[in-house]
Design a protein around this motif. Structure first.
Motif, PDB file in Angstrom:
ATOM      1  N   GLU A 119       0.835  -1.199   0.000  1.00 35.54           N
ATOM      2  CA  GLU A 119       0.000   0.000   0.000  1.00 35.54           C
ATOM      3  C   GLU A 119       0.873   1.254   0.000  1.00 35.54           C
ATOM      4  O   GLU A 119       0.617   2.202  -0.736  1.00 35.54           O
ATOM      5  CB  GLU A 119      -0.930   0.006   1.207  1.00 35.54           C
ATOM      6  CG  GLU A 119      -1.887   1.181   1.210  1.00 35.54           C
ATOM      7  CD  GLU A 119      -2.937   1.080   2.284  1.00 35.54           C
ATOM      8  OE1 GLU A 119      -3.851   1.914   2.254  1.00 35.54           O
ATOM      9  OE2 GLU A 119      -2.871   0.182   3.140  1.00 35.54           O
ATOM     10  N   ALA A 120       1.928   1.243   0.810  1.00 34.91           N
ATOM     11  CA  ALA A 120       2.843   2.386   0.868  1.00 34.91           C
ATOM     12  C   ALA A 120       3.528   2.613  -0.477  1.00 34.91           C
ATOM     13  O   ALA A 120       3.749   3.750  -0.890  1.00 34.91           O
ATOM     14  CB  ALA A 120       3.883   2.177   1.969  1.00 34.91           C
ATOM     15  N   ALA A 124       1.647  -3.741  -6.266  1.00 34.77           N
ATOM     16  CA  ALA A 124       1.692  -5.109  -5.746  1.00 34.77           C
ATOM     17  C   ALA A 124       3.117  -5.631  -5.894  1.00 34.77           C
ATOM     18  O   ALA A 124       3.379  -6.631  -6.552  1.00 34.77           O
ATOM     19  CB  ALA A 124       0.689  -5.994  -6.477  1.00 34.77           C
ATOM     20  N   LYS A 125       4.043  -4.915  -5.281  1.00 38.47           N
ATOM     21  CA  LYS A 125       5.470  -5.244  -5.353  1.00 38.47           C
ATOM     22  C   LYS A 125       6.071  -5.089  -3.965  1.00 38.47           C
ATOM     23  O   LYS A 125       5.610  -4.293  -3.165  1.00 38.47           O
ATOM     24  CB  LYS A 125       6.194  -4.298  -6.310  1.00 38.47           C
ATOM     25  CG  LYS A 125       5.691  -4.370  -7.743  1.00 38.47           C
ATOM     26  CD  LYS A 125       6.403  -3.360  -8.631  1.00 38.47           C
ATOM     27  CE  LYS A 125       5.895  -3.369 -10.039  1.00 38.47           C
ATOM     28  NZ  LYS A 125       6.142  -4.557 -10.795  1.00 38.47           N
ATOM     29  N   LEU A 126       7.121  -5.865  -3.724  1.00 39.31           N
ATOM     30  CA  LEU A 126       7.872  -5.771  -2.478  1.00 39.31           C
ATOM     31  C   LEU A 126       9.351  -5.711  -2.817  1.00 39.31           C
ATOM     32  O   LEU A 126       9.779  -6.231  -3.842  1.00 39.31           O
ATOM     33  CB  LEU A 126       7.606  -6.988  -1.587  1.00 39.31           C
ATOM     34  CG  LEU A 126       6.199  -7.103  -1.014  1.00 39.31           C
ATOM     35  CD1 LEU A 126       5.993  -8.479  -0.397  1.00 39.31           C
ATOM     36  CD2 LEU A 126       5.980  -6.028   0.037  1.00 39.31           C
ATOM     37  N   GLU A 133      16.153  -6.520  -4.610  1.00 37.81           N
ATOM     38  CA  GLU A 133      15.381  -6.797  -5.817  1.00 37.81           C
ATOM     39  C   GLU A 133      13.906  -6.440  -5.592  1.00 37.81           C
ATOM     40  O   GLU A 133      13.343  -6.699  -4.546  1.00 37.81           O
ATOM     41  CB  GLU A 133      15.512  -8.287  -6.156  1.00 37.81           C
ATOM     42  CG  GLU A 133      14.765  -8.703  -7.394  1.00 37.81           C
ATOM     43  CD  GLU A 133      14.845 -10.217  -7.649  1.00 37.81           C
ATOM     44  OE1 GLU A 133      14.283 -10.642  -8.654  1.00 37.81           O
ATOM     45  OE2 GLU A 133      15.443 -10.946  -6.831  1.00 37.81           O
ATOM     46  N   VAL A 134      13.299  -5.822  -6.621  1.00 40.42           N
ATOM     47  CA  VAL A 134      11.875  -5.517  -6.580  1.00 40.42           C
ATOM     48  C   VAL A 134      11.124  -6.741  -7.074  1.00 40.42           C
ATOM     49  O   VAL A 134      11.366  -7.231  -8.173  1.00 40.42           O
ATOM     50  CB  VAL A 134      11.535  -4.282  -7.450  1.00 40.42           C
ATOM     51  CG1 VAL A 134      10.030  -4.035  -7.457  1.00 40.42           C
ATOM     52  CG2 VAL A 134      12.277  -3.051  -6.944  1.00 40.42           C
ATOM     53  N   LEU A 135      10.220  -7.238  -6.255  1.00 36.63           N
ATOM     54  CA  LEU A 135       9.514  -8.481  -6.543  1.00 36.63           C
ATOM     55  C   LEU A 135       8.036  -8.206  -6.792  1.00 36.63           C
ATOM     56  O   LEU A 135       7.398  -7.492  -6.020  1.00 36.63           O
ATOM     57  CB  LEU A 135       9.651  -9.440  -5.356  1.00 36.63           C
ATOM     58  CG  LEU A 135      11.079  -9.705  -4.857  1.00 36.63           C
ATOM     59  CD1 LEU A 135      11.038 -10.401  -3.506  1.00 36.63           C
ATOM     60  CD2 LEU A 135      11.825 -10.529  -5.888  1.00 36.63           C
ATOM     61  N   ASP A 136       7.508  -8.791  -7.868  1.00 35.25           N
ATOM     62  CA  ASP A 136       6.071  -8.719  -8.117  1.00 35.25           C
ATOM     63  C   ASP A 136       5.391  -9.757  -7.239  1.00 35.25           C
ATOM     64  O   ASP A 136       5.806 -10.911  -7.208  1.00 35.25           O
ATOM     65  CB  ASP A 136       5.745  -9.020  -9.590  1.00 35.25           C
ATOM     66  CG  ASP A 136       6.203  -7.912 -10.516  1.00 35.25           C
ATOM     67  OD1 ASP A 136       6.037  -6.737 -10.141  1.00 35.25           O
ATOM     68  OD2 ASP A 136       6.713  -8.218 -11.607  1.00 35.25           O
TER      69      ASP A 136
END
Length: 185
Positions: A119-120, A124-126, A133-136
């Motif tokens: 949400e921040a 829908a990624k972390l 690494e940016v993860l979907d």
């Protein structure tokens, strides 16, 4: 010796209940309709010129309330819990953030944390804190979680002024539409 109050007539009570039921049904339907039309008008006014509130006044001009736009909210919503749980387990196999039942789920406290991060980020990624690494995140989408709406804030004495206007007939035009018409569903 005290006198008992006169007993109410069952017929009068039945009539009053039937009348009030019909009035309540008609008022509820009219309120739903006007609320939807007000929302569309507020949305259009905000888009057109930034208007977010409008005064509600009696026919004589006395302002009794303010109608204010409340913006909706957008955030992450889990659409496939199983896919998300498999992915969380794959990404962080040494962590005990998931549990296996018949299907794998993310523990509620961790799911709340992950969704808060999404949400921040507005996506829908972390971000993997170890690798950067940016993860979907599968099974999660960003979509509206609360619709836009509006609220009524009464001015001091506003409710009483509306009740008095109703009692004296000043609102007869507005109220006639509610009681007119055919059968209520």
């Amino acid at each position: 010796m005290s006198a008992d109050p006169p007993a109410e007539s069952l017929r009068d009570l039945a009539q009053q209940e039937a009348v009030l039921k019909l009035l309540a049904e008609r008022v509820a339907a009219a309120q739903k309709d006007v609320k939807a039309r007000t929302q569309r008008a507020l949305d259009a006014a905000e888009k057109r010129d930034g208007t977010e509130r409008v005064g509600a006044s009696l026919p004589g001009g006395e302002q009794v309330a303010t109608i204010s736009l409340r913006k909706g909210e957008t955030g992450p919503v889990v659409t496939d819990e199983e896919a998300l749980a498999r992915w969380v387990r794959q990404q962080w196999p040494d962590e005990e953030w998931t549990e296996t039942r018949i299907v794998r789920t993310v523990k509620p406290w961790k799911l709340a944390e992950l969704l808060g991060e999404m949400e921040a980020a507005g996506a829908a990624k972390l971000v993997d804190r170890v690798t950067g690494e940016v993860l979907d995140a599968p099974g999660v989408v960003i979509k509206p979680t609360r619709a836009r709406t509006h609220a009524i804030t009464w001015r001091k004495g506003g409710r009483e002024a509306v009740a008095e206007a109703w009692r004296t007939g000043a609102l007869s035009g507005q109220l006639a539409a509610i009681t007119a018409g055919g059968e209520a569903a």
